[in-house]
Design a protein around this motif. Structure first.
Motif, mmCIF file in Angstrom:
data_model
loop_
_atom_site.group_PDB
_atom_site.id
_atom_site.type_symbol
_atom_site.label_atom_id
_atom_site.label_comp_id
_atom_site.label_asym_id
_atom_site.label_seq_id
_atom_site.Cartn_x
_atom_site.Cartn_y
_atom_site.Cartn_z
ATOM 1 N N ASP A 11 6.162 -4.677 21.296
ATOM 2 C CA ASP A 11 5.269 -5.568 22.047
ATOM 3 C C ASP A 11 6.066 -6.472 22.981
ATOM 4 O O ASP A 11 5.624 -6.761 24.098
ATOM 5 N N ALA A 61 6.838 -4.520 26.013
ATOM 6 C CA ALA A 61 5.659 -4.455 26.894
ATOM 7 C C ALA A 61 5.489 -5.759 27.668
ATOM 8 O O ALA A 61 5.139 -5.743 28.860
ATOM 9 N N ALA A 104 0.922 2.440 16.982
ATOM 10 C CA ALA A 104 -0.021 1.838 17.933
ATOM 11 C C ALA A 104 0.724 1.045 19.009
ATOM 12 O O ALA A 104 0.393 1.129 20.199
ATOM 13 N N ALA A 105 1.734 0.293 18.593
ATOM 14 C CA ALA A 105 2.521 -0.468 19.570
ATOM 15 C C ALA A 105 3.262 0.471 20.512
ATOM 16 O O ALA A 105 3.332 0.225 21.723
ATOM 17 N N THR A 143 2.332 3.482 21.374
ATOM 18 C CA THR A 143 1.333 4.077 22.265
ATOM 19 C C THR A 143 0.939 3.100 23.371
ATOM 20 O O THR A 143 0.830 3.485 24.541
ATOM 21 N N ARG A 144 0.754 1.825 23.009
ATOM 22 C CA ARG A 144 0.436 0.811 24.029
ATOM 23 C C ARG A 144 1.561 0.699 25.047
ATOM 24 O O ARG A 144 1.328 0.605 26.252
ATOM 25 N N THR A 154 1.631 3.654 27.418
ATOM 26 C CA THR A 154 0.581 3.494 28.426
ATOM 27 C C THR A 154 1.032 2.520 29.511
ATOM 28 O O THR A 154 0.833 2.765 30.703
ATOM 29 N N ALA A 155 1.669 1.430 29.096
ATOM 30 C CA ALA A 155 2.161 0.443 30.067
ATOM 31 C C ALA A 155 3.266 1.025 30.939
ATOM 32 O O ALA A 155 3.281 0.805 32.162
#
Length: 180
Positions: A85, A88, A155-156, A158-159, A162-163
């Motif tokens: 995170d 990101a 999940a992190a 994958t986020r 995407t970013a």
């Protein structure tokens, strides 16, 4: 320091800056993320985010990113999802007065894409591991699920993928077109 974070000694941290001054403390904070107990590690991650990631990036940000990728890939790090995170956050941040710092930080995040792919791919192994076919536990604030940390990590990842894949900013070169 062993092999994890061993290359930190090759960075001239005292010559770099973060939001509050010299980046000479960054290696200690990275070490707390790597080896600290849960409270110490979480505090260090929050501290590092304030120093290098929000709102602007600094010259120390790009130097720190490869070590964040290393921490994200290390199984013994307590909050690997939090590290992703932070990556990101760095990708979304910039510094209009120093576009080269922004570009270097964003490029360093993008260069770790392969690690994010591996971490995201590992997530289905954890999905429903305790309860086949069952829904995942509801994450706690901050996205962490105590019962399924691998799911939080996936999940992190994958986020972050995407970013990275959708990243555009005024100082970064346009990504090459996707193969047909």
């Amino acid at each position: 320091m062993g092999t994890v974070l061993g290359a930190m000694r090759n960075v001239r941290w005292h010559e770099l800056q973060h939001a509050y001054g010299s980046a000479s403390q960054v290696p200690g904070v990275l070490s707390r993320i790597a080896w600290g107990d849960a409270p110490s590690s979480g505090e260090a991650l929050t501290e590092l985010e304030r120093w290098i990631g929000t709102p602007p990036v600094f010259d120390s940000t790009a130097a720190t990113v490869p070590f964040l990728w290393e921490l994200a890939a290390t199984d013994t790090v307590r909050d690997r999802a939090g590290v992703l995170d932070l990556l990101a956050t760095i990708l979304a941040a910039g510094n209009p007065q120093h576009p080269a710092w922004t570009r270097a930080a964003h490029q360093a995040v993008a260069e770790g894409r392969g690690t994010a792919v591996r971490l995201a791919a590992a997530a289905p192994e954890a999905r429903g591991a305790d309860r086949p076919g069952g829904p995942p536990d509801t994450p706690e604030p901050g996205g962490l699920s105590p019962a399924h940390p691998a799911q939080a990590l996936g999940a992190a990842a994958t986020r972050l993928l995407t970013a990275i894949d959708g990243h555009t900013c005024p100082v970064c070169p346009a990504p090459p077109p996707a193969p047909a």
